[in-house]
Each structure stands twice: as structure tokens, then as C-alpha cells.
Write a protein that holds these residues in place. Sequence first.
Motif, PDB file in Angstrom:
ATOM      1  N   ALA A 250       0.699  -1.630   0.284  1.00  0.00           N
ATOM      2  CA  ALA A 250      -0.054   0.217  -0.100  1.00  0.00           C
ATOM      3  C   ALA A 250       0.847   1.039   0.058  1.00  0.00           C
ATOM      4  CB  ALA A 250      -0.962  -0.044   1.540  1.00  0.00           C
ATOM      5  N   ALA A 251       2.076   1.440   0.424  1.00  0.00           N
ATOM      6  CA  ALA A 251       2.783   2.391   0.713  1.00  0.00           C
ATOM      7  C   ALA A 251       3.139   2.742  -0.461  1.00  0.00           C
ATOM      8  CB  ALA A 251       3.817   1.824   2.041  1.00  0.00           C
ATOM      9  N   ALA A 252       3.932   1.358  -1.475  1.00  0.00           N
ATOM     10  CA  ALA A 252       4.993   2.004  -2.489  1.00  0.00           C
ATOM     11  C   ALA A 252       3.220   2.212  -3.405  1.00  0.00           C
ATOM     12  CB  ALA A 252       4.978   0.611  -3.255  1.00  0.00           C
ATOM     13  N   ASN A 253       1.883   1.279  -3.712  1.00  0.00           N
ATOM     14  CA  ASN A 253       1.258   2.195  -4.124  1.00  0.00           C
ATOM     15  C   ASN A 253       0.221   3.159  -3.923  1.00  0.00           C
ATOM     16  OD1 ASN A 253       0.574   0.789  -6.488  1.00  0.00           O
ATOM     17  ND2 ASN A 253       1.416  -0.652  -4.450  1.00  0.00           N
ATOM     18  N   ARG A 254       1.000   3.973  -2.787  1.00  0.00           N
ATOM     19  CA  ARG A 254       0.856   5.785  -2.111  1.00  0.00           C
ATOM     20  C   ARG A 254      -1.082   5.403  -1.736  1.00  0.00           C
ATOM     21  NH1 ARG A 254       4.450   9.893  -2.228  1.00  0.00           N
ATOM     22  NH2 ARG A 254       6.047   9.343  -3.225  1.00  0.00           N
ATOM     23  N   VAL A 255      -1.278   4.452  -0.747  1.00  0.00           N
ATOM     24  CA  VAL A 255      -2.713   3.661  -0.852  1.00  0.00           C
ATOM     25  C   VAL A 255      -3.262   4.321   0.588  1.00  0.00           C
ATOM     26  CG1 VAL A 255      -5.071   2.351  -1.061  1.00  0.00           C
ATOM     27  CG2 VAL A 255      -3.641   2.815  -3.600  1.00  0.00           C
ATOM     28  N   PRO A 256      -3.766   4.225   1.913  1.00  0.00           N
ATOM     29  CA  PRO A 256      -4.022   4.904   2.794  1.00  0.00           C
ATOM     30  C   PRO A 256      -5.101   3.530   3.244  1.00  0.00           C
ATOM     31  CG  PRO A 256      -5.030   6.583   1.881  1.00  0.00           C
ATOM     32  CD  PRO A 256      -4.383   5.716   0.977  1.00  0.00           C
ATOM     33  N   THR A 257      -4.994   2.536   4.025  1.00  0.00           N
ATOM     34  CA  THR A 257      -5.104   1.272   4.856  1.00  0.00           C
ATOM     35  C   THR A 257      -5.184   0.714   6.202  1.00  0.00           C
ATOM     36  OG1 THR A 257      -2.915   0.129   4.271  1.00  0.00           O
ATOM     37  CG2 THR A 257      -4.520  -0.047   2.256  1.00  0.00           C
ATOM     38  N   PRO A 258      -5.528   2.524   6.588  1.00  0.00           N
ATOM     39  CA  PRO A 258      -5.697   2.384   7.784  1.00  0.00           C
ATOM     40  C   PRO A 258      -6.053   1.160   8.850  1.00  0.00           C
ATOM     41  CG  PRO A 258      -7.411   4.155   7.275  1.00  0.00           C
ATOM     42  CD  PRO A 258      -6.534   3.290   6.064  1.00  0.00           C
ATOM     43  N   THR A 259      -7.287   0.919   8.367  1.00  0.00           N
ATOM     44  CA  THR A 259      -7.733  -1.082   8.408  1.00  0.00           C
ATOM     45  C   THR A 259      -6.827  -1.870   8.833  1.00  0.00           C
ATOM     46  OG1 THR A 259     -10.331  -0.177   7.680  1.00  0.00           O
ATOM     47  CG2 THR A 259      -9.686  -2.625   8.177  1.00  0.00           C
ATOM     48  N   ALA A 260      -6.152  -1.893   7.231  1.00  0.00           N
ATOM     49  CA  ALA A 260      -4.886  -3.390   7.481  1.00  0.00           C
ATOM     50  C   ALA A 260      -4.200  -2.999   8.802  1.00  0.00           C
ATOM     51  CB  ALA A 260      -4.425  -3.757   6.500  1.00  0.00           C
ATOM     52  N   ALA A 261      -3.786  -1.662   9.011  1.00  0.00           N
ATOM     53  CA  ALA A 261      -2.594  -1.181  10.347  1.00  0.00           C
ATOM     54  C   ALA A 261      -3.106  -1.164  11.421  1.00  0.00           C
ATOM     55  CB  ALA A 261      -2.424   0.576   9.959  1.00  0.00           C
ATOM     56  N   SER A 262      -4.625  -1.064  11.569  1.00  0.00           N
ATOM     57  CA  SER A 262      -4.548  -1.138  12.831  1.00  0.00           C
ATOM     58  C   SER A 262      -5.320  -3.067  13.184  1.00  0.00           C
ATOM     59  CB  SER A 262      -5.967  -0.403  12.860  1.00  0.00           C
ATOM     60  OG  SER A 262      -6.770  -1.189  12.595  1.00  0.00           O
ATOM     61  N   VAL A 263      -5.407  -3.323  12.410  1.00  0.00           N
ATOM     62  CA  VAL A 263      -5.880  -5.178  12.149  1.00  0.00           C
ATOM     63  C   VAL A 263      -4.169  -5.915  12.612  1.00  0.00           C
ATOM     64  CG1 VAL A 263      -6.663  -7.195  11.470  1.00  0.00           C
ATOM     65  CG2 VAL A 263      -7.609  -5.128  11.181  1.00  0.00           C
ATOM     66  N   ARG A 264      -3.414  -5.027  11.772  1.00  0.00           N
ATOM     67  CA  ARG A 264      -1.659  -5.909  12.229  1.00  0.00           C
ATOM     68  C   ARG A 264      -1.778  -5.459  13.809  1.00  0.00           C
ATOM     69  NH1 ARG A 264       4.181  -4.533   9.914  1.00  0.00           N
ATOM     70  NH2 ARG A 264       3.383  -1.862  10.789  1.00  0.00           N
ATOM     71  N   GLU A 265      -1.610  -4.861  14.276  1.00  0.00           N
ATOM     72  CA  GLU A 265      -1.246  -4.281  15.457  1.00  0.00           C
ATOM     73  C   GLU A 265      -2.011  -5.356  16.712  1.00  0.00           C
ATOM     74  OE1 GLU A 265       1.795  -2.411  16.797  1.00  0.00           O
ATOM     75  OE2 GLU A 265       1.107  -2.348  14.211  1.00  0.00           O
ATOM     76  N   ALA A 266      -3.456  -5.799  16.108  1.00  0.00           N
ATOM     77  CA  ALA A 266      -4.010  -7.077  17.101  1.00  0.00           C
ATOM     78  C   ALA A 266      -3.044  -7.689  16.649  1.00  0.00           C
ATOM     79  CB  ALA A 266      -5.012  -6.804  16.516  1.00  0.00           C
ATOM     80  N   TYR A 267      -2.948  -8.385  15.649  1.00  0.00           N
ATOM     81  CA  TYR A 267      -2.412  -9.770  15.644  1.00  0.00           C
ATOM     82  C   TYR A 267      -0.487  -9.050  16.306  1.00  0.00           C
ATOM     83  CZ  TYR A 267      -5.301 -11.668  11.777  1.00  0.00           C
ATOM     84  OH  TYR A 267      -6.339 -12.433  11.958  1.00  0.00           O
ATOM     85  N   ALA A 268       0.240  -8.162  16.759  1.00  0.00           N
ATOM     86  CA  ALA A 268       1.315  -7.784  16.744  1.00  0.00           C
ATOM     87  C   ALA A 268       1.136  -8.525  18.328  1.00  0.00           C
ATOM     88  CB  ALA A 268       1.928  -6.767  17.060  1.00  0.00           C
ATOM     89  N   LEU A 269       0.441  -8.513  18.614  1.00  0.00           N
ATOM     90  CA  LEU A 269      -0.317  -8.087  20.081  1.00  0.00           C
ATOM     91  C   LEU A 269      -0.727  -9.625  20.272  1.00  0.00           C
ATOM     92  CD1 LEU A 269      -3.538  -5.880  21.345  1.00  0.00           C
ATOM     93  CD2 LEU A 269      -1.277  -5.816  22.375  1.00  0.00           C
ATOM     94  N   ALA A 270      -0.603 -10.194  19.458  1.00  0.00           N
ATOM     95  CA  ALA A 270      -0.675 -10.994  19.549  1.00  0.00           C
ATOM     96  C   ALA A 270      -0.293 -12.300  20.244  1.00  0.00           C
ATOM     97  CB  ALA A 270      -2.294 -12.440  18.675  1.00  0.00           C
ATOM     98  N   ARG A 271       0.969 -12.188  18.858  1.00  0.00           N
ATOM     99  CA  ARG A 271       2.100 -12.457  18.924  1.00  0.00           C
ATOM    100  C   ARG A 271       3.318 -12.398  19.865  1.00  0.00           C
ATOM    101  NH1 ARG A 271       6.050 -10.827  13.988  1.00  0.00           N
ATOM    102  NH2 ARG A 271       6.691 -12.784  13.824  1.00  0.00           N
ATOM    103  N   ALA A 272       2.708 -11.004  20.812  1.00  0.00           N
ATOM    104  CA  ALA A 272       3.382 -10.328  21.977  1.00  0.00           C
ATOM    105  C   ALA A 272       3.130 -11.966  22.774  1.00  0.00           C
ATOM    106  CB  ALA A 272       3.088  -9.495  21.901  1.00  0.00           C
ATOM    107  N   ALA A 273       1.880 -11.929  23.256  1.00  0.00           N
ATOM    108  CA  ALA A 273       1.176 -13.005  23.350  1.00  0.00           C
ATOM    109  C   ALA A 273       1.564 -14.400  24.230  1.00  0.00           C
ATOM    110  CB  ALA A 273      -0.284 -12.912  24.350  1.00  0.00           C
ATOM    111  N   GLY A 274       2.543 -14.415  22.390  1.00  0.00           N
ATOM    112  CA  GLY A 274       3.003 -15.850  22.655  1.00  0.00           C
ATOM    113  C   GLY A 274       1.991 -16.233  21.594  1.00  0.00           C
ATOM    114  N   LYS A 275       1.276 -16.680  20.876  1.00  0.00           N
ATOM    115  CA  LYS A 275       0.531 -17.583  20.371  1.00  0.00           C
ATOM    116  C   LYS A 275       0.069 -17.170  18.817  1.00  0.00           C
ATOM    117  CE  LYS A 275      -3.374 -15.239  23.279  1.00  0.00           C
ATOM    118  NZ  LYS A 275      -3.731 -16.467  24.204  1.00  0.00           N
ATOM    119  N   GLY A 276       2.317 -16.864  18.246  1.00  0.00           N
ATOM    120  CA  GLY A 276       2.016 -16.664  17.220  1.00  0.00           C
ATOM    121  C   GLY A 276       1.713 -18.047  16.105  1.00  0.00           C
ATOM    122  N   GLN A 277       1.987 -19.320  16.347  1.00  0.00           N
ATOM    123  CA  GLN A 277       1.484 -20.814  15.870  1.00  0.00           C
ATOM    124  C   GLN A 277       0.431 -20.570  16.279  1.00  0.00           C
ATOM    125  OE1 GLN A 277       5.318 -22.494  15.412  1.00  0.00           O
ATOM    126  NE2 GLN A 277       5.185 -20.062  15.766  1.00  0.00           N
TER     127      GLN A 277
END
Length: 301
Positions: A250-277
Motif C-alpha cells: 500500500a505504501a509503494a502504491n501510495r494508498v492509505p490502508t488504516p484498517t489493515a494497519a490497526s488490524v496488524r497491531e491486533a496480530y502483533a499483540l497476539a504474537r507478543a502474547a506467544g500465540k504466533g503459531q
Amino acid sequence: MSTRHVGFLGLGLMGSRMAKNLKAKGFEVTVWNRTRARADELAPLGLHVASTPAEVATVADVLCTCVADVPALREVALGAQGLLSTARSGQLFIDFSTVSVPLVRELGAAFGAKGVDVIDAPVTGSKNGAEKGTLVIMAGGSDAAMARADAVFKAVGEKVIHCGPLGAGTQVKLAGNGLIAAMLQAFSEGLLLTSKAGVDPRKFIEVVQASGFRSPYFDFKGKALLERDFSTHFEVDLMHKDLTLLLENAAANRVPTPTAASVREAYALARAAGKGQDDIGAVITTFEALCGHRIGDRGEE
Ligand code: NA7
């Protein structure tokens, strides 16, 4: 060149099932996997096992990959003992992994220079679709390459959508996974919210599924979340990887994607809690822990 001898590299959750389906549909199949034991498990079914990707490219007509991420595909395709080292003119290379558009194009140039056609063909349908051969394949490549890939696609999937030239399949896949992650996150948050507020979360599902925004995906994930079945169909780490690829794209195409950005942080939280697998359905358990409430538990009475 014939397309009857298929090489398959990457025998994870998806690739192992796709390779088995190719064998069941009558192809001669030679497999390779970084962890050899996973390849050896397929030998009793009549699949040949190779020691290196280069060895696969010496024997097979069609080279298929389904590996985790960009570094993995780079290694398997372009590494010292990679496919390119022994690839020869007339072969067809189909990549089923979800990687970046620039890598797919780089492979197109490198293999194209040796006379090998390349198709990017990421898939959707997760473990069950791979098992049953009902994957949806979104492909990028020339019409001629697509025609040659047809029999292989039919062996592993039930629908092929030709999205455009090389890279177009990956482009659609990244946008599509942004949608899936956002749908699942909003759905899971709705379940947690209704449940903690004291309303039966099954009523939330019933209303959603009676509406114009219903989805078979909510049937599948709703059942799993209520039964607390987090067996892995698609890993948290892999969706986090895809959301990261989407944001770069999205950055390479200059398209803002705030939904994807915030959802990724939910996944970052899960990974930090040891749930990556764990399965992506488990992301909401991190939020449950923060809220002190599990979906479906009764509130204070
Ligand atoms: P899995 O089940 O995590 O399998 C990943 C596969 O990728 C597995 O065969 C791995 O080999 C292989 N892998 C990972 N890293 C490497 C490196 N560095 N070199 C070679 N091979 C590697 O994923 P899925 O099957 O669910 O998904 C595969 C792709 O489809 C992925 O892009 C998804 O987003 C969609 P291992 O057995 O660990 O040695």
C-alpha cells in the motif's frame, strides 16, 4: 515440454496436502522440504523425495512452491542450491506462496531469462481447502502459461481466477487477506462485546447471518470461537506477515490502508502474547485476557 512430472517444494499445512492431491490426480510428483522428515512422510504414498531444490528442477517439468515467506521463497528459488541453478528452458514455475509483488517480478525476470514461464498463484481456502482440493487460486501470468498450468490448478483447486500479468495474483491476495483479517477481527470483537455486556453471543451471530452482510466464514469461525477450537487452519504469524506485506504494498502504491494497519497491531499483540503459531481465531483470546471475560462465559449474576 510435458507437465506430467510436478516438483513440489514446501510441505507445510498447505503444500503437503496439495502435493498429495497432485499425486492422487495421476501426476508424477517429486517433493522437497527444508525439514526432510515432512517429505519422507509422503514417500509411502509414491511421491519421490529430493535432497535439494536444485535436484527437483533437474527432474520435474513443473516446479511448484508453497513456502512461508519472502526469505523462504528467495532461498528455495534463488539460493545456492535453489531451483534456478538447474532450471531449464520450457519448464513452468508456479508459486503458491503469499509473498511480495517485487519478489514475484524478480523471479519472473530471473527464470524468464532461462526460458522458464512463471505464474504467481496464491490460494485461499486454508487447510480444509488444500485437503479437499477446493482451493480458490488467484493467478498472475501470461495466457500461454495459464493454459499450461491448467491441469495442475485443477488438481489442487476448484476455481482459478486469472487476475492479470505476473504479480496480479499476489496483488489480489494481499488485498483479500486484509479483508479477511478485518472481517474476523470485527466479528470477534462483536462476540466479545455482546458476551461481556451480558447478551448471548449466539444472538449476535444469528443476526449477522440473517443479514445482507452474512458470510460462510462467520459460520465457520463463529462455531470455532464458541467451542474454543483454536486448531490451526491459518497461523497468526502468517497473517501478520501478509498484513505487513499489504502495508508495504500500500505504501509503494501510495494508498492509505488504516484498517489493515490497526488490524496488524491486533496480530502483533497476539504474537507478543506467544500465540504466533496458533490459528488466527485465537487473536481475540488476547483481548479476552485484557477484558477478564471469555466469549460465551456468563457475566456476574
Ligand atoms: P506452514 O505450514 O507454516 O509451512 C511453511 C513451509 O515453508 C514449510 O514447508 C517450511 O519448511 C517452509 N519454510 C519456511 N521457511 C523456510 C526457509 N527459510 N527455507 C525453506 N523452506 C522454508 O505454512 P502454510 O502451508 O500454511 O502456508 C504456506 C504459504 O501459503 C504461506 O505463504 C502462506 O501465507 C500461504 P519446514 O517444514 O518448516 O522446514
